[in-house]
Motif scaffolding. Structure first.
Motif, PDB file in Angstrom:
ATOM      1  N   HIS A 174       0.827  -1.212   0.000  1.00  0.00           N
ATOM      2  CA  HIS A 174       0.000   0.000   0.000  1.00  0.00           C
ATOM      3  C   HIS A 174       0.861   1.263   0.000  1.00  0.00           C
ATOM      4  N   LEU A 175       1.920   1.271   0.800  1.00  0.00           N
ATOM      5  CA  LEU A 175       2.777   2.447   0.822  1.00  0.00           C
ATOM      6  C   LEU A 175       3.497   2.609  -0.517  1.00  0.00           C
ATOM      7  N   GLY A 176       3.962   1.498  -1.106  1.00  0.00           N
ATOM      8  CA  GLY A 176       4.594   1.564  -2.416  1.00  0.00           C
ATOM      9  C   GLY A 176       3.642   2.087  -3.481  1.00  0.00           C
ATOM     10  N   VAL A 177       2.423   1.576  -3.498  1.00  0.00           N
ATOM     11  CA  VAL A 177       1.412   2.022  -4.466  1.00  0.00           C
ATOM     12  C   VAL A 177       1.158   3.522  -4.316  1.00  0.00           C
ATOM     13  N   THR A 178       0.989   3.968  -3.079  1.00  0.00           N
ATOM     14  CA  THR A 178       0.653   5.366  -2.817  1.00  0.00           C
ATOM     15  C   THR A 178       1.768   6.304  -3.254  1.00  0.00           C
ATOM     16  N   LEU A 179       3.005   5.939  -2.957  1.00  0.00           N
ATOM     17  CA  LEU A 179       4.129   6.791  -3.343  1.00  0.00           C
ATOM     18  C   LEU A 179       4.302   6.826  -4.858  1.00  0.00           C
ATOM     19  N   CYS A 180       4.068   5.693  -5.532  1.00  0.00           N
ATOM     20  CA  CYS A 180       4.116   5.680  -6.996  1.00  0.00           C
ATOM     21  C   CYS A 180       3.064   6.615  -7.581  1.00  0.00           C
ATOM     22  N   ARG A 181       1.832   6.496  -7.111  1.00  0.00           N
ATOM     23  CA  ARG A 181       0.766   7.353  -7.629  1.00  0.00           C
ATOM     24  C   ARG A 181       1.068   8.819  -7.371  1.00  0.00           C
ATOM     25  N   ALA A 182       1.642   9.111  -6.208  1.00  0.00           N
ATOM     26  CA  ALA A 182       1.998  10.486  -5.892  1.00  0.00           C
ATOM     27  C   ALA A 182       3.033  11.027  -6.875  1.00  0.00           C
ATOM     28  N   MET A 183       3.834  10.124  -7.458  1.00  0.00           N
ATOM     29  CA  MET A 183       4.841  10.511  -8.451  1.00  0.00           C
ATOM     30  C   MET A 183       4.308  10.369  -9.874  1.00  0.00           C
ATOM     31  N   ASN A 184       2.979  10.271 -10.020  1.00  0.00           N
ATOM     32  CA  ASN A 184       2.311  10.164 -11.329  1.00  0.00           C
ATOM     33  C   ASN A 184       2.657   8.882 -12.082  1.00  0.00           C
ATOM     34  N   ILE A 185       2.905   7.808 -11.325  1.00  0.00           N
ATOM     35  CA  ILE A 185       3.136   6.490 -11.913  1.00  0.00           C
ATOM     36  C   ILE A 185       1.959   5.595 -11.539  1.00  0.00           C
ATOM     37  N   PRO A 186       1.173   5.107 -12.501  1.00  0.00           N
ATOM     38  CA  PRO A 186       0.055   4.219 -12.162  1.00  0.00           C
ATOM     39  C   PRO A 186       0.558   2.985 -11.415  1.00  0.00           C
ATOM     40  N   ALA A 187      -0.153   2.615 -10.365  1.00  0.00           N
ATOM     41  CA  ALA A 187       0.240   1.448  -9.573  1.00  0.00           C
ATOM     42  C   ALA A 187      -1.013   0.740  -9.080  1.00  0.00           C
ATOM     43  N   ARG A 188      -0.986  -0.584  -9.097  1.00  0.00           N
ATOM     44  CA  ARG A 188      -2.136  -1.370  -8.650  1.00  0.00           C
ATOM     45  C   ARG A 188      -1.698  -2.454  -7.676  1.00  0.00           C
ATOM     46  N   TYR A 189      -2.547  -2.697  -6.702  1.00  0.00           N
ATOM     47  CA  TYR A 189      -2.276  -3.667  -5.637  1.00  0.00           C
ATOM     48  C   TYR A 189      -2.550  -5.084  -6.141  1.00  0.00           C
ATOM     49  N   CYS A 190      -1.669  -6.025  -5.797  1.00  0.00           N
ATOM     50  CA  CYS A 190      -1.801  -7.418  -6.232  1.00  0.00           C
ATOM     51  C   CYS A 190      -1.788  -8.355  -5.028  1.00  0.00           C
ATOM     52  N   THR A 191      -2.508  -9.451  -5.148  1.00  0.00           N
ATOM     53  CA  THR A 191      -2.483 -10.482  -4.120  1.00  0.00           C
ATOM     54  C   THR A 191      -2.369 -11.843  -4.775  1.00  0.00           C
ATOM     55  N   GLY A 192      -1.758 -12.777  -4.054  1.00  0.00           N
ATOM     56  CA  GLY A 192      -1.591 -14.121  -4.610  1.00  0.00           C
ATOM     57  C   GLY A 192      -0.641 -14.948  -3.773  1.00  0.00           C
ATOM     58  N   TYR A 193       0.033 -15.864  -4.429  1.00  0.00           N
ATOM     59  CA  TYR A 193       0.978 -16.768  -3.773  1.00  0.00           C
ATOM     60  C   TYR A 193       2.407 -16.376  -4.152  1.00  0.00           C
ATOM     61  N   ILE A 194       3.339 -16.485  -3.197  1.00  0.00           N
ATOM     62  CA  ILE A 194       4.763 -16.360  -3.480  1.00  0.00           C
ATOM     63  C   ILE A 194       5.458 -17.549  -2.826  1.00  0.00           C
ATOM     64  N   SER A 195       6.201 -18.312  -3.622  1.00  0.00           N
ATOM     65  CA  SER A 195       6.875 -19.492  -3.083  1.00  0.00           C
ATOM     66  C   SER A 195       8.181 -19.102  -2.396  1.00  0.00           C
ATOM     67  N   ASP A 196       8.709 -20.037  -1.621  1.00  0.00           N
ATOM     68  CA  ASP A 196      10.020 -19.874  -0.982  1.00  0.00           C
ATOM     69  C   ASP A 196      11.072 -20.717  -1.685  1.00  0.00           C
ATOM     70  N   VAL A 197      10.808 -21.134  -2.917  1.00  0.00           N
ATOM     71  CA  VAL A 197      11.756 -21.948  -3.676  1.00  0.00           C
ATOM     72  C   VAL A 197      13.056 -21.169  -3.859  1.00  0.00           C
ATOM     73  N   GLY A 198      14.169 -21.847  -3.597  1.00  0.00           N
ATOM     74  CA  GLY A 198      15.482 -21.235  -3.752  1.00  0.00           C
ATOM     75  C   GLY A 198      15.925 -20.393  -2.579  1.00  0.00           C
ATOM     76  N   LEU A 199      15.124 -20.385  -1.498  1.00  0.00           N
ATOM     77  CA  LEU A 199      15.466 -19.601  -0.314  1.00  0.00           C
ATOM     78  C   LEU A 199      15.707 -20.522   0.876  1.00  0.00           C
ATOM     79  N   PRO A 200      16.375 -20.045   1.915  1.00  0.00           N
ATOM     80  CA  PRO A 200      16.541 -20.855   3.123  1.00  0.00           C
ATOM     81  C   PRO A 200      15.185 -21.253   3.694  1.00  0.00           C
ATOM     82  N   PRO A 201      15.116 -22.390   4.391  1.00  0.00           N
ATOM     83  CA  PRO A 201      13.835 -22.832   4.963  1.00  0.00           C
ATOM     84  C   PRO A 201      13.210 -21.761   5.853  1.00  0.00           C
ATOM     85  N   VAL A 202      11.883 -21.651   5.734  1.00  0.00           N
ATOM     86  CA  VAL A 202      11.127 -20.658   6.507  1.00  0.00           C
ATOM     87  C   VAL A 202      10.242 -21.396   7.500  1.00  0.00           C
TER      88      VAL A 202
END
Length: 267
Positions: A174-202
């Motif tokens: 939300h903060l990233g989206v808001t700052l982008c829009r404030a700089m006249n860059i269109p930004a949209r919020y996304c939701t979904g899945y992000i894997s931990d593949v290739g990262l240390p165990p979580v």
């Protein structure tokens, strides 16, 4: 690489309760599907689906009194390498932006653009327009906010996040989206899945994730200020102006979430 994603959610309703659900992967993943994510509801109830203004797939049900379980699983082909961005990351004058991007310049429920315009231009006004500005925003947000589940709340806005400096992935986005829009860059919020593949165990339980897309270089490009690094296996479910547009469930009556489990694993 094949990625298995899905969830199991349970609600307790004290009476029959209409619900709107946004629990399917985005249609942009249609060609990636090996096994489709069919929504299973127990006990079975009639389901009607439609696409909202942003093209997200929504399901309408009336949950019965008592317990209701929602679950699905899907198998997708995803790249087995870290994410990359298109070569072109240039900025666009507002008057040259496509019509359908303009709504993502406006303030919204969780993104009070007007309240952070002066902050944004003071910090990022010297950045080159386009992706350089967005990357600087992501770096700032990543450093500015401490990730902490204890500071999550459904009413928290971008201005709250900026002032409190604590939050979860949706707050980073939300903060990233808001700052982008404030700089006249269109930004949209996304939701979904992000894997931990290739990262240390979580050790923390898997959860749905929030990030954003910005319109630069003539295309919508992915940015993730929470992780602030490329990932393997990012699967979009829905996008909108902010989290209010992409809630996984909206209950129009009393409904208590009693079980929440998400999985996103390499097969």
């Amino acid at each position: 690489m094949k990625l298995r994603v899905g969830y199991e959610l349970s609600y307790k309703c004290s009476q029959p309760t209409p619900m709107m659900l946004m629990l399917n992967t985005h249609f942009s993943h249609a060609e990636d599907m090996v096994e489709a994510d069919v929504l299973v509801i127990d006990p079975p109830v009639p389901t009607r689906q439609y696409r909202d203004l942003f093209g997200n797939l929504c399901s309408r049900i009336v949950a019965p009194a008592g317990h209701v379980q929602l679950r699905t699983t899907a198998l997708l082909n995803v790249p087995d390498e870290m994410e990359t961005r298109p070569v072109d990351g240039g900025g666009h004058p507002v008057e040259q932006l496509p019509d359908d991007t303009l709504v993502f310049l406006l303030g919204s429920r969780y993104c009070e653009t007007d309240l952070l315009v002066e902050v944004a231009w003071k910090i990022f006004g010297q950045c080159a327009p386009g992706r350089e500005t967005v990357l600087a925003i992501c770096d700032f947000v990543h450093r500015h906010i401490a990730f902490d589940y204890r500071h999550a709340r459904p009413t928290k806005t971008a201005v709250d996040v900026y002032r409190e400096r604590k939050g979860v992935c949706r707050d980073f986005a939300h903060l990233g989206v808001t700052l982008c829009r404030a700089m006249n860059i269109p930004a949209r919020y996304c939701t979904g899945y992000i894997s931990d593949v290739g990262l240390p165990p979580v050790t923390a339980p898997m959860d749905f994730a929030g990030w954003f897309q910005a319109y630069v270089g003539g295309s919508w490009q992915t940015f993730d200020p929470r992780n602030n690094a490329p990932r393997i296996g990012r699967v979009l479910m829905a996008y909108g102006r902010d989290a209010a547009d992409v809630a996984i469930s909206s209950a129009f009556g009393p409904a208590v979430l009693t079980h929440f489990e998400v999985h996103c694993d390499q097969e």
